[in-house]
Design a protein around this motif. Structure first.
Motif, PDB file in Angstrom:
ATOM      1  N   UNK A 158     -28.627  50.764  22.081  1.00  0.00           N
ATOM      2  CA  UNK A 158     -29.810  49.911  22.282  1.00  0.00           C
ATOM      3  C   UNK A 158     -29.815  48.843  21.190  1.00  0.00           C
ATOM      4  N   UNK A 159     -30.064  47.612  21.566  1.00  0.00           N
ATOM      5  CA  UNK A 159     -30.087  46.526  20.584  1.00  0.00           C
ATOM      6  C   UNK A 159     -31.231  45.569  20.863  1.00  0.00           C
ATOM      7  N   UNK A 160     -31.681  44.913  19.805  1.00  0.00           N
ATOM      8  CA  UNK A 160     -32.739  43.916  19.922  1.00  0.00           C
ATOM      9  C   UNK A 160     -32.534  42.812  18.912  1.00  0.00           C
ATOM     10  N   UNK A 161     -33.012  41.621  19.244  1.00  0.00           N
ATOM     11  CA  UNK A 161     -32.832  40.471  18.360  1.00  0.00           C
ATOM     12  C   UNK A 161     -34.063  39.582  18.389  1.00  0.00           C
ATOM     13  N   UNK A 162     -34.463  39.127  17.201  1.00  0.00           N
ATOM     14  CA  UNK A 162     -35.565  38.179  17.042  1.00  0.00           C
ATOM     15  C   UNK A 162     -35.016  36.952  16.328  1.00  0.00           C
ATOM     16  N   UNK A 163     -35.326  35.785  16.859  1.00  0.00           N
ATOM     17  CA  UNK A 163     -34.824  34.548  16.249  1.00  0.00           C
ATOM     18  C   UNK A 163     -35.930  33.507  16.228  1.00  0.00           C
ATOM     19  N   UNK A 164     -36.049  32.794  15.104  1.00  0.00           N
ATOM     20  CA  UNK A 164     -37.062  31.742  14.979  1.00  0.00           C
ATOM     21  C   UNK A 164     -36.451  30.508  14.335  1.00  0.00           C
ATOM     22  N   UNK A 165     -36.807  29.347  14.884  1.00  0.00           N
ATOM     23  CA  UNK A 165     -36.362  28.066  14.333  1.00  0.00           C
ATOM     24  C   UNK A 165     -37.599  27.186  14.155  1.00  0.00           C
ATOM     25  N   UNK A 166     -37.765  26.647  12.965  1.00  0.00           N
ATOM     26  CA  UNK A 166     -38.861  25.720  12.700  1.00  0.00           C
ATOM     27  C   UNK A 166     -38.330  24.530  11.921  1.00  0.00           C
ATOM     28  N   UNK A 167     -38.793  23.338  12.289  1.00  0.00           N
ATOM     29  CA  UNK A 167     -38.322  22.131  11.609  1.00  0.00           C
ATOM     30  C   UNK A 167     -39.403  21.069  11.625  1.00  0.00           C
ATOM     31  N   UNK A 168     -39.281  20.147  10.689  1.00  0.00           N
ATOM     32  CA  UNK A 168     -40.203  19.017  10.641  1.00  0.00           C
ATOM     33  C   UNK A 168     -39.449  17.758  10.260  1.00  0.00           C
ATOM     34  N   UNK A 169     -39.931  16.623  10.783  1.00  0.00           N
ATOM     35  CA  UNK A 169     -39.351  15.323  10.470  1.00  0.00           C
ATOM     36  C   UNK A 169     -40.487  14.379  10.118  1.00  0.00           C
ATOM     37  N   UNK A 170     -40.383  13.768   8.952  1.00  0.00           N
ATOM     38  CA  UNK A 170     -41.443  12.859   8.482  1.00  0.00           C
ATOM     39  C   UNK A 170     -42.798  13.548   8.528  1.00  0.00           C
ATOM     40  N   UNK A 171     -42.841  14.815   8.045  1.00  0.00           N
ATOM     41  CA  UNK A 171     -44.058  15.612   7.962  1.00  0.00           C
ATOM     42  C   UNK A 171     -44.644  15.956   9.331  1.00  0.00           C
ATOM     43  N   UNK A 172     -43.865  15.789  10.386  1.00  0.00           N
ATOM     44  CA  UNK A 172     -44.310  16.151  11.729  1.00  0.00           C
ATOM     45  C   UNK A 172     -43.385  17.223  12.289  1.00  0.00           C
ATOM     46  N   UNK A 173     -43.977  18.205  12.943  1.00  0.00           N
ATOM     47  CA  UNK A 173     -43.175  19.268  13.526  1.00  0.00           C
ATOM     48  C   UNK A 173     -42.261  18.698  14.597  1.00  0.00           C
ATOM     49  N   UNK A 174     -40.975  18.953  14.470  1.00  0.00           N
ATOM     50  CA  UNK A 174     -40.011  18.394  15.409  1.00  0.00           C
ATOM     51  C   UNK A 174     -39.242  19.469  16.178  1.00  0.00           C
ATOM     52  N   UNK A 175     -39.306  20.713  15.721  1.00  0.00           N
ATOM     53  CA  UNK A 175     -38.622  21.796  16.430  1.00  0.00           C
ATOM     54  C   UNK A 175     -39.353  23.095  16.159  1.00  0.00           C
TER      55      UNK A 175
END
Length: 232
Positions: free
Chosen positions: A57-74
């Protein structure tokens, strides 16, 4: 969401350390992405695996967060879960689930449940090569229009890992979900270099492609990451 994700990662890692049947790994990486979002970002990933006799049994959690010019971009969150049962030394049956919430892609979310059979083509200490095929169901919500799609899908996957040296490993994962409305393809290629028995350096390049997306949305997203990998 980010607080809940971090808490889940810590709890799952603690469980893995407490039980010898568990093993896992975590990634923390700096990323440069292109496609629907072009930015610098941080990626956090935790994968756990539990082995007992013929079951895995396997499980995976993934998170990506990014910002460009102080604005959330991803901003993207992905959950995966998989169960395998060894039918023989070479063949196994599997059940697989995937849920992806990507705020900057053509879809508000994509969720799928699939089942099928896999074969260990090569299974040695140096090389692993598995292929899978199956079928299932996918539900997607298109961004902007909020239109939902429910469809039967066919799936295919391939995994190739090879130990290049005592400290270096090459990894390649390919996953395909094909339905009448959309075909989703994900490819990840990575190189791992061990620093010690637990810690290593990981360089990865991933591609996600949807054949059918809303107008003014790119079909392909790429992600290049360079960071640390910790195994336990």
């Amino acid at each position: 969401m980010k607080k809940h994700l971090a808490l889940a990662m810590m709890v799952l890692a603690s469980v893995a350390h407490a039980d010898k049947n568990w093993n896992g790994e975590g990634d923390l990486a700096f990323n440069k992405s292109s496609g629907n979002s072009k930015s610098e970002s941080l990626l956090a990933k935790l994968k756990l695996e539990y082995n007992q006799e013929r079951w895995t049994h396997s499980g995976q959690i993934e998170a990506i967060n990014a910002s460009t010019d102080d604005s959330r971009s991803a901003e993207a969150y992905t959950l995966r879960a998989k169960t395998e049962y060894d039918v023989s030394e070479r063949a196994y049956a599997f059940g697989n689930g995937r849920y992806e919430d990507n705020r900057f892609s053509g879809y508000e979310y994509q969720g799928s449940v699939t089942t099928g059979l896999g074969i260990h083509i090569i299974d040695t200490e140096i090389t692993t090569f598995d292929i899978e095929g199956g079928a299932g169901y996918r539900r997607s919500e298109e961004q902007g229009s909020n239109e939902t799609f429910n469809e039967a899908i066919a799936t295919a996957a391939a995994k190739y890992y090879r130990e290049l040296t005592d400290t270096t490993r090459f990894e390649s994962d390919l996953n395909v979900e094909s339905g009448a409305d959309n075909t989703f393809v994900e490819s990840v290629v990575a190189i791992r270099v061990k620093i010690n028995s637990r810690l290593g350096l990981k360089v990865a390049y991933s591609v996600k492609h949807n054949t059918d997306v809303p107008v003014d949305t790119k079909k392909t997203d790429t992600l290049t990451s360079v960071g640390l990998n910790y195994s336990f």
